[in-house]
Scaffold this motif. Structure first.
Motif, PDB file in Angstrom:
ATOM      1  N   ALA A 143      19.571  50.348  57.509  1.00  0.00           N
ATOM      2  CA  ALA A 143      20.096  49.220  57.293  1.00  0.00           C
ATOM      3  C   ALA A 143      21.367  49.042  57.968  1.00  0.00           C
ATOM      4  O   ALA A 143      21.716  47.930  58.268  1.00  0.00           O
ATOM      5  CB  ALA A 143      20.390  48.897  55.760  1.00  0.00           C
ATOM      6  N   LEU A 184      20.460  47.825  61.276  1.00  0.00           N
ATOM      7  CA  LEU A 184      20.219  46.409  61.261  1.00  0.00           C
ATOM      8  C   LEU A 184      21.114  45.210  61.149  1.00  0.00           C
ATOM      9  O   LEU A 184      21.265  44.283  61.590  1.00  0.00           O
ATOM     10  CB  LEU A 184      19.220  46.111  60.002  1.00  0.00           C
ATOM     11  N   ASP A 216      23.951  41.783  54.207  1.00  0.00           N
ATOM     12  CA  ASP A 216      22.602  41.628  54.757  1.00  0.00           C
ATOM     13  C   ASP A 216      21.579  42.425  53.983  1.00  0.00           C
ATOM     14  O   ASP A 216      21.761  43.426  53.446  1.00  0.00           O
ATOM     15  CB  ASP A 216      22.727  42.316  55.975  1.00  0.00           C
ATOM     16  N   TYR A 249      17.463  43.802  53.701  1.00  0.00           N
ATOM     17  CA  TYR A 249      16.437  44.304  54.358  1.00  0.00           C
ATOM     18  C   TYR A 249      15.444  44.743  53.597  1.00  0.00           C
ATOM     19  O   TYR A 249      15.305  44.772  52.477  1.00  0.00           O
ATOM     20  CB  TYR A 249      17.062  45.614  55.159  1.00  0.00           C
ATOM     21  N   ALA A 309      12.386  49.430  59.451  1.00  0.00           N
ATOM     22  CA  ALA A 309      13.221  48.509  58.671  1.00  0.00           C
ATOM     23  C   ALA A 309      13.134  47.180  59.228  1.00  0.00           C
ATOM     24  O   ALA A 309      13.306  47.123  60.489  1.00  0.00           O
ATOM     25  CB  ALA A 309      14.697  49.090  58.346  1.00  0.00           C
ATOM     26  N   VAL A 317      15.143  43.310  59.095  1.00  0.00           N
ATOM     27  CA  VAL A 317      16.279  42.246  58.285  1.00  0.00           C
ATOM     28  C   VAL A 317      15.530  41.404  57.719  1.00  0.00           C
ATOM     29  O   VAL A 317      14.458  40.492  58.102  1.00  0.00           O
ATOM     30  CB  VAL A 317      17.124  41.816  59.502  1.00  0.00           C
ATOM     31  N   ALA A 335       9.740  38.971  56.856  1.00  0.00           N
ATOM     32  CA  ALA A 335      10.291  40.343  56.945  1.00  0.00           C
ATOM     33  C   ALA A 335       9.228  41.134  56.173  1.00  0.00           C
ATOM     34  O   ALA A 335       8.891  42.276  56.703  1.00  0.00           O
ATOM     35  CB  ALA A 335      11.569  40.524  56.528  1.00  0.00           C
TER      36      ALA A 335
END
Length: 248
Positions: free
Chosen positions: A21, A24, A186, A188, A208, A210, A218
């Protein structure tokens, strides 16, 4: 666009997911020219490895759509030992994370719409997938907590992997979470897959995507990776014994 302190990129991918993450939330944003009307796909010639969303009005949505629909291909690690499956494979870049090396790491677009990373190390005791996954989670979780990664529910899926004529067990944890920083939040979605490997070694892959703006898309990408791609990670055929656990 999502911004993060430069340390976010340095820390990212060092421990796969949940720390994926951090990558990302990538350092900086790609330069984009968005000329298409809302809802229209990008002009094909504008789709590049740096910007797989091309000139779409919403490049993130367009990039995730490609990951949900394009065919599978593969990349290799630096030592040509691993066969790594990736959708839209030509538009992934193999990246090197200085200070926090992995066996192999890849990003999809300069805006890091998705990331994948592979962790390979030695282990004492059984090298069964669940033992390897437990070792990874024990190592990764405190680092993730210290860097603002918050993990939601985790769901475990038991799968099998065909390697030649052999059917081997593997396990996958489905993960959702968020990265909180001074610059915002954010979301994820991702997965961690653990594989049978050579005796005395662990092989774990993290993936992963986003999910801040397009959560359903996603999840579709993540679920496709689990259903179609996770079990395709294998050592190349010429690798007959445990490689040295090198990283870069």
């Amino acid at each position: 666009m999502r911004l993060v302190h430069p340390e976010g990129l340095a820390m990212s991918m060092s421990r796969l997911l949940p720390l994926l993450a951090l990558l990302l939330a990538a350092e900086g944003c790609a330069s984009q020219t968005n000329t298409q009307p809302a809802g229209a796909p990008p002009t094909p010639k504008t789709v590049t490895r740096e910007n797989p969303g091309g000139d779409a009005d919403d490049p993130e949505s367009a990039a995730l759509a490609r990951l949900g629909a394009e065919p599978w291909g593969f990349r290799r690690d630096f030592w040509n030992t691993l066969h790594v499956p990736l959708v839209d494979w030509k538009n992934w870049r193999r990246v090197r994370i200085f200070g926090h090396p992995t066996r192999a790491s890849y990003r999809y677009g300069d805006d890091h719409y998705a990331v994948a990373s592979i962790w390979y190390t030695t282990i004492e005791g059984p090298n069964e997938p669940e033992a390897c996954l437990a070792k990874f989670i024990d190592m990764a979780t405190p680092i993730a907590d210290a860097n603002g990664v918050r993990i939601g529910e985790r769901q475990r899926v038991r799968m099998t992997q065909s390697v030649g004529a052999e059917i081997r067990p593997m396990v996958v944890d489905l993960v959702e979470g968020r990265l909180d920083s001074l610059l915002g939040r954010d979301d994820y979605v991702g997965a961690i897959a653990a594989y049978p490997s050579f005796p005395g070694t662990c092989l774990v892959q993290g993936f992963a995507v986003v999910a801040t703006e397009h959560r359903d898309a996603a999840k579709k990408v993540r679920d496709r990776w689990v259903a179609e791609g996770a079990n395709k990670l294998v050592w190349e055929r010429h690798v007959k014994e445990a490689p040295e656990p090198l990283t870069r």
